[in-house]
Design an enzyme around this catalytic site. Structure first.
Site, PDB file in Angstrom:
ATOM      1  N   GLU A 139      10.978   0.207   2.877  1.00 51.58           N
ATOM      2  CA  GLU A 139       9.598  -0.292   2.861  1.00 51.58           C
ATOM      3  C   GLU A 139       9.615  -1.784   2.540  1.00 51.58           C
ATOM      4  OE1 GLU A 139       6.452   2.966   2.041  1.00 51.58           O
ATOM      5  OE2 GLU A 139       7.156   2.206   0.133  1.00 51.58           O
ATOM      6  N   HIS A 194       9.685   3.065  -5.866  1.00 53.26           N
ATOM      7  CA  HIS A 194       8.686   2.434  -4.987  1.00 53.26           C
ATOM      8  C   HIS A 194       8.505   0.970  -5.407  1.00 53.26           C
ATOM      9  CE1 HIS A 194       4.948   1.468  -2.978  1.00 53.26           C
ATOM     10  NE2 HIS A 194       5.185   2.493  -2.193  1.00 53.26           N
ATOM     11  N   LYS A 196      -0.669   7.411  -3.753  1.00 53.29           N
ATOM     12  CA  LYS A 196      -0.747   6.369  -4.793  1.00 53.29           C
ATOM     13  C   LYS A 196      -1.766   6.785  -5.868  1.00 53.29           C
ATOM     14  CE  LYS A 196       1.102   3.028  -1.581  1.00 53.29           C
ATOM     15  NZ  LYS A 196       1.236   1.625  -1.162  1.00 53.29           N
ATOM     16  N   GLY A 226       0.472  -2.253   3.279  1.00 53.45           N
ATOM     17  CA  GLY A 226      -0.944  -2.619   3.277  1.00 53.45           C
ATOM     18  C   GLY A 226      -1.216  -3.876   4.082  1.00 53.45           C
ATOM     19  N   ASN A 259       1.996   9.194   0.701  1.00 53.98           N
ATOM     20  CA  ASN A 259       1.965   8.702  -0.679  1.00 53.98           C
ATOM     21  C   ASN A 259       0.522   8.326  -0.999  1.00 53.98           C
ATOM     22  OD1 ASN A 259       2.211   7.379  -3.096  1.00 53.98           O
ATOM     23  ND2 ASN A 259       3.454   5.676  -2.308  1.00 53.98           N
ATOM     24  N   SER A 292       2.437   0.001   6.533  1.00 55.82           N
ATOM     25  CA  SER A 292       1.396  -0.089   7.566  1.00 55.82           C
ATOM     26  C   SER A 292       1.613   0.849   8.754  1.00 55.82           C
ATOM     27  CB  SER A 292       1.235  -1.540   8.039  1.00 55.82           C
ATOM     28  OG  SER A 292       0.858  -2.350   6.951  1.00 55.82           O
ATOM     29  N   GLU A 342       6.000  -0.795  -5.765  1.00 57.54           N
ATOM     30  CA  GLU A 342       4.923  -1.037  -6.726  1.00 57.54           C
ATOM     31  C   GLU A 342       5.398  -0.750  -8.145  1.00 57.54           C
ATOM     32  OE1 GLU A 342       1.991   1.331  -4.691  1.00 57.54           O
ATOM     33  OE2 GLU A 342       1.939  -0.163  -3.088  1.00 57.54           O
TER      34      GLU A 342
HETATM   35  P1  13P Z   1       0.775   1.506   3.550  1.00 52.71           P
HETATM   36  O1  13P Z   1       1.067   2.622   4.525  1.00 52.71           O
HETATM   37  O2  13P Z   1      -0.615   1.541   3.010  1.00 52.71           O
HETATM   38  O3  13P Z   1       1.207   0.185   4.075  1.00 52.71           O
HETATM   39  O4  13P Z   1       1.694   1.803   2.255  1.00 52.71           O
HETATM   40  C1  13P Z   1       3.032   2.026   2.422  1.00 52.71           C
HETATM   41  C2  13P Z   1       3.568   2.551   1.147  1.00 52.71           C
HETATM   42  O5  13P Z   1       3.682   1.835   0.164  1.00 52.71           O
HETATM   43  C3  13P Z   1       3.938   3.978   1.110  1.00 52.71           C
HETATM   44  O6  13P Z   1       4.722   4.262   0.004  1.00 52.71           O
END
Ligand code: 13P
Length: 255
Positions: free
Chosen positions: A165, A94, A9, A171, A7, A209, A96
């Site tokens: 997740e 997601h 982003k 992150g 992803n 992560s 976010e």
């Molecule tokens: P990270 O791998 O940066 O922790 O992000 C996970 C994520 O949100 C993937 O969709």
């Protein structure tokens, strides 16, 4: 089968995305038993990435999809338009996006739109740190899975991909523990079986992560069918190592 999903982003220009994808493709060893690889760049980079992956086993995914079909919806991208640029998958729900106001109903509608257009949704669920601290993890996962998927009929051979997740692990300094992942994944499987939805094939991925240093251990877990990778998917060497970890686990277990 193991799934490795990147992803990207909202991090890269189209030029940077193409360079990254070229690097990842260069590192693929086509003689290997490859996991199912799905790259989810920003909307604007989808056509370029589609051209790069066309003759490879890599799949193209979007990061979001509209909750309605084609029409007067400024700023939205419909499932049919994603198919038009070569997408086979799309992330939905997601954290976010949920944090920005996406509701459980929105997620449900998006899943229906994706399936109707022939896209495989990758449905993201997971609790925040506050919810975990309040012992609400199972309740949150149950609510998110139930509102997303009650009475949803998957076309035959379309897998139901769920990405667990935990928001607090995205992150972060380290991923969730094997015990935390395994508990959430088995709850998700249990819920899916009880929902009355038509699903042939369930795969539960972990995200939060994941990187080259921990992917092998996570993918080795019986309950983990794949990983959804954010930050480490932006680094060619990290993501290539995660794909190799998928290959190693599949080869060892003949999945
Ligand atoms: P990270 O791998 O940066 O922790 O992000 C996970 C994520 O949100 C993937 O969709």
């Amino acid at each position: 089968m193991k799934y490795i999903v990147g992803n990207y982003k909202m991090q890269l220009t189209t030029r940077e995305t193409s360079a990254l994808v070229k690097g990842v493709l260069h590192g693929l060893s086509l003689d290997d038993v490859l996991p199912e690889i799905i790259l989810c760049p920003t909307f604007t980079a989808l056509p370029d990435v589609q051209k790069l992956i066309k003759k490879t086993p890599v799949n193209l995914g979007a990061q979001n999809v509209a909750s309605t079909g084609l029409g007067a919806h400024t700023g939205e991208v419909a499932a049919a338009q994603l198919v038009d640029v070569g997408c086979t998958h799309t992330l939905i729900g997601h954290s976010e996006r949920r944090a920005a106001g996406e509701s459980g109903d929105d997620v449900h509608e998006k899943i229906l739109e994706a399936l109707a257009a022939g896209l495989t949704p990758i449905i993201c669920v997971g609790e925040t740190a506050t919810e975990r601290a309040a012992d609400q993890t199972n309740a949150v996962i149950t609510r998110q899975i139930t509102s997303a998927l009650t009475d949803v009929a998957f076309p035959r051979k379309t897998p139901c991909l769920i990405a667990y997740e935990p928001v607090w692990a995205i992150g972060a300094a380290s991923p969730a523990t094997a015990a935390q992942i395994s508990e959430a994944h088995s709850l998700i499987r249990h819920l899916l079986v009880g929902l009355g939805s038509v699903i042939d094939d369930i795969a539960v991925l972990y995200g939060g992560s994941v990187d080259a240093s921990n992917a092998l251990a996570i993918l080795r877990e019986q309950e983990v069918d794949g990983v959804l990778v954010g930050g480490a998917s932006l680094k060619i060497h990290e993501f290539s190592a995660i794909i190799k970890a998928g290959t190693a686990v599949m080869t060892a277990t003949h999945v």
